[in-house]
Design a protein around this motif. Sequence first.
Motif, short mmCIF file in Angstrom:
data_model
loop_
_atom_site.label_atom_id
_atom_site.label_comp_id
_atom_site.label_asym_id
_atom_site.label_seq_id
_atom_site.Cartn_x
_atom_site.Cartn_y
_atom_site.Cartn_z
N VAL A 156 53.84 -10.45 12.77
CA VAL A 156 53.47 -10.90 11.42
C VAL A 156 54.10 -12.26 11.11
CG1 VAL A 156 53.74 -10.39 8.97
CG2 VAL A 156 53.07 -8.58 10.55
N VAL B 238 45.27 -12.49 9.65
CA VAL B 238 46.08 -11.59 10.48
C VAL B 238 47.40 -11.28 9.79
CG1 VAL B 238 47.39 -11.46 12.64
CG2 VAL B 238 45.03 -12.29 12.67
N PHE B 239 48.01 -12.29 9.19
CA PHE B 239 49.28 -12.08 8.49
C PHE B 239 49.13 -11.06 7.36
CE2 PHE B 239 51.93 -13.14 4.80
CZ PHE B 239 53.18 -12.99 5.34
N SER C 240 52.51 -15.09 13.09
CA SER C 240 51.13 -15.44 12.71
C SER C 240 51.08 -16.62 11.74
CB SER C 240 50.43 -14.22 12.12
OG SER C 240 51.07 -13.82 10.92
N PHE D 175 47.94 -7.31 8.86
CA PHE D 175 48.96 -6.60 9.61
C PHE D 175 50.21 -6.34 8.77
CE2 PHE D 175 46.34 -7.79 13.17
CZ PHE D 175 46.52 -6.75 14.05
N LEU D 176 50.48 -7.19 7.80
CA LEU D 176 51.61 -6.92 6.91
C LEU D 176 51.33 -5.67 6.07
CD1 LEU D 176 54.32 -7.73 5.71
CD2 LEU D 176 53.09 -9.18 4.07
N TYR E 165 51.46 -2.63 8.36
CA TYR E 165 52.83 -2.29 8.73
C TYR E 165 53.57 -1.60 7.58
CZ TYR E 165 57.75 -2.93 9.90
OH TYR E 165 59.09 -2.73 10.13
N THR F 166 55.52 -5.17 15.31
CA THR F 166 54.75 -5.76 14.21
C THR F 166 55.50 -6.83 13.42
OG1 THR F 166 53.66 -3.61 14.02
CG2 THR F 166 53.26 -5.21 12.26
N PRO F 167 56.77 -6.66 13.04
CA PRO F 167 57.43 -7.69 12.23
C PRO F 167 57.39 -9.08 12.86
CG PRO F 167 58.74 -5.70 12.21
CD PRO F 167 57.66 -5.48 13.21
N GLN G 87 44.77 -16.84 11.31
CA GLN G 87 46.18 -16.48 11.32
C GLN G 87 46.64 -15.96 9.96
OE1 GLN G 87 48.24 -19.97 12.69
NE2 GLN G 87 47.82 -19.56 14.85
N LYS G 88 46.14 -16.56 8.88
CA LYS G 88 46.48 -16.08 7.55
C LYS G 88 45.91 -14.68 7.29
CE LYS G 88 46.79 -20.72 5.53
NZ LYS G 88 46.19 -21.68 4.56
#
Length: 265
Positions: free
Chosen positions: A81, A25-26, A84, A29-30, A33, A77-78, A22-23
């Motif tokens: 993010v 992914v954060f 996540s 994707f941040l 984005y 996306t927001p 999850q971290k």
Amino acid sequence: MKNQSFTTEFVLLGLSQNPTVQKIVFGVFLLVYIATIVGNMLIVVTILCSPALLVSPMYYFLAVLSFLDACFSSAITPKMVVDSIRERKTISYEGCMIQLFAEHFFVGAKMIILTVMVYDHYVVICKPLHYSSIMNWRLCGILVGVSWTGGFLHSIIQILFTFHLPFCGPNVIDHFMCDLYPLLGLVCTDTHTLGLLVIANSGLICIINFSLLLVSYGVILFSLRTQCLRAEESSVHLWVSHYCRGPVICPMRIYICKATICFVF
């Protein structure tokens, strides 16, 4: 008709339940984005601030496409993010409907704009002398309006299909966003007919746009091939006519042959 849903919120499972994943992914994707928003808005601002580019329909459509891409990314996306790094990922029923509408609206408009851009390429390649008269600002505005209208109609149909469904069972969505097919799995009624209608709605706009893209690119490639063959035939005739005049001036003949060969290849 009153909505029969008893569900006020949905639980999103996300991409993974592993805290380490999850971290990752954060962070990933941040960054993606931010790069997407900065890149697309840079294109929009550059075109809007450059009169030489703005007067060209191609760059005008590119600015619209970049704006739609930025809006589509911002619709999904927001929240993904932020979720996540949350332990519990939830979205309200109203928020789910808004996200569902936004994603289908911007995707539908983007697909039509892409088809419009292919038509613009067809005109500039196949009818270059009539390009300015065909792709005037009135037509460009109409085509952009058609893209937004098409995206709205596609999205509102999806919402009408979903809005009156009775969500009276589980509220866990095995996805990182609100999408139509995961939602159909939560409906406590038969969704076979509705699923076919959804496929017909989404498939129709995809098939129409994809077919137009194939036909347009086919016509463009055929036109380019025809023009290349004509240019090659003309260059060969030019070479033969010069060569058959005899060795009047040898250096001049060599120069013409080299120029013709460069033109052909």
